[in-house]
Design an enzyme around this catalytic site. Sequence first.
Site, PDB file in Angstrom:
ATOM      1  N   TRP A   1       1.104  -1.084   0.059  1.00  0.00           N
ATOM      2  CA  TRP A   1       0.137  -0.192   0.200  1.00  0.00           C
ATOM      3  C   TRP A   1       1.480   1.243   0.109  1.00  0.00           C
ATOM      4  CZ3 TRP A   1      -4.980   1.619  -0.935  1.00  0.00           C
ATOM      5  CH2 TRP A   1      -5.415   0.578  -1.168  1.00  0.00           C
TER       6      TRP A   1
ATOM      7  N   TRP B   1     -18.686  20.919   0.319  1.00  0.00           N
ATOM      8  CA  TRP B   1     -18.408  20.536   2.062  1.00  0.00           C
ATOM      9  C   TRP B   1     -19.075  21.416   3.270  1.00  0.00           C
ATOM     10  CZ3 TRP B   1     -16.618  15.695   2.117  1.00  0.00           C
ATOM     11  CH2 TRP B   1     -16.036  15.770   1.242  1.00  0.00           C
TER      12      TRP B   1
ATOM     13  N   TRP C   1     -12.120  16.852   3.230  1.00  0.00           N
ATOM     14  CA  TRP C   1     -10.950  15.865   3.670  1.00  0.00           C
ATOM     15  C   TRP C   1      -9.425  16.479   4.002  1.00  0.00           C
ATOM     16  CZ3 TRP C   1      -7.183  15.419   0.287  1.00  0.00           C
ATOM     17  CH2 TRP C   1      -7.548  15.715  -1.184  1.00  0.00           C
TER      18      TRP C   1
ATOM     19  N   TRP D   1      -6.159   9.312   3.220  1.00  0.00           N
ATOM     20  CA  TRP D   1      -7.240  10.358   4.201  1.00  0.00           C
ATOM     21  C   TRP D   1      -8.142  10.502   2.661  1.00  0.00           C
ATOM     22  CZ3 TRP D   1     -10.179  13.166   7.601  1.00  0.00           C
ATOM     23  CH2 TRP D   1      -9.206  12.776   8.940  1.00  0.00           C
TER      24      TRP D   1
END
Length: 489
Positions: free
Chosen positions: A274, A302, A358, A381
């Site tokens: 990852w 947002w 985020w 994130w």
Amino acid sequence: MRRDLRCTDNATLAQALATCDAVYVAFVFDTTILDALPRDDRRVAFIHDSVGELATTLDEAGGALLVRHGDPAAEIPSLAKSLDVQAVFAGRDYEPAAVTRDRSVARALEDLGIAFEVVKDQVIFEASEILTAQGEPYSVFTPYQRAWLKQVRPVDLAPHGRQADRRHLAVPPGGKERFPSLASMGFEISDARRMTLPAGESGARQLLDDFLPRMAHYHERRDYPAVRGPSYLSVHLRFGTISVRTLAREAHAAMLRGGEAGSGAQTWLSELIWREFYFMILHHHPGVVARAFKPAYDAIEWASGKAADADFQAWCEGRTGYPLVDAAMRQINQTGYMHNRLRMVTASFLVKDLGIDWRRGEAYFARALNDFDLAANNGGWQWAASTGCDAQPYFRIFNPVTQSEKFDPQGRFIRKYVPELAKLPDKALHAPWRADPQTRLDAQVELGRDYPAPRVAHDVARKETLARYAVVKSPAASNMRDEDVNADG
């Protein structure tokens, strides 16, 4: 030396020693990074301790470490000129700011007639070494991981350099220099603010030796924050006090042996892959630093204004009213560490329960995490926000209560970091507002006084999030149903 603060298995140092008759080793405390940090940043103390151990190791090997405090774009060419060297070697860095810095250094060295060579060291596979059949970079992890495992060979994991090569280490003409103190660079880190992890190569080796007997059970224990499941090596990997080859070699060998240890090793190796995946994404898509990997999601509206700012502050301080989220945020604030499962839970809560961008959470983690790494932090994130490299659609939303009940069932982690709830019985601990008044009274927990009431109702927030994302959802997601994924796990 940069993100490779070690002599063992250091690809850059090994190449310099194999290529040159005499090698000077340097480290720059980079003011372009340090000047923006608080004066008690525990990461600076960790780096200082690790560089100090590195200096001792080089001294014992017959060399010396040249330490500078300034802008490396100026310090490295100046040092190279003063030492009359023919080449400068450095480990390749993939962050956009680092790439820009290295180009500046390369140009300055070229003007001086000095070569600049960058060496792969942070990763097993970099940049475009793993591509799809069409020659394109991967955008989803699972097929990337399959390709990574198919391509890796023993030589890719082999250590670099031999002890005997250190005979080429050189001491500067003026002799060994004094090692700078933290105070001389304007930092003062108390013992209480320092990391509890041991620093340097020796610290990394100590942690690896502790983890290897536990690796067989990594897949079973890694999700429980009150259990000693992780390796705790992420900060050492971040600053290069241990090589990724060493870690991947141990995991890959155990995975191939199979048996009882195979599953744990495979899961741990997957975490290392990852890391490489996110490095690859950052290399090919540097725009993710400021924008969504999936451009459509930049259109999301947002939450903003005073109410959103208050929600964000409550999240930062561990006052959301959701015990597991609050315990995790208090952990990062107190120690600079956060368990990986809880990074996902807290990120999902900020974005999909509070509806906050985020990028605000990403920036907070960047300041707080001991092991902050731009590629991994951004990738994590964006994964949590469903704006990044994720095959699952936007309606994967973590339920903070069920996550708490599943991964901290006895509340050991919560009680450590949210002691005001310690007297609640296990059943009531995960959602105190659901407990009957007498239970809360007996535990001396009054909502709004001893512990905050929930800032949002998860079921309501979930519906608002689905509506917010549905405006810009992808065609693939529009053809799926909630039951097709673990949408509220």
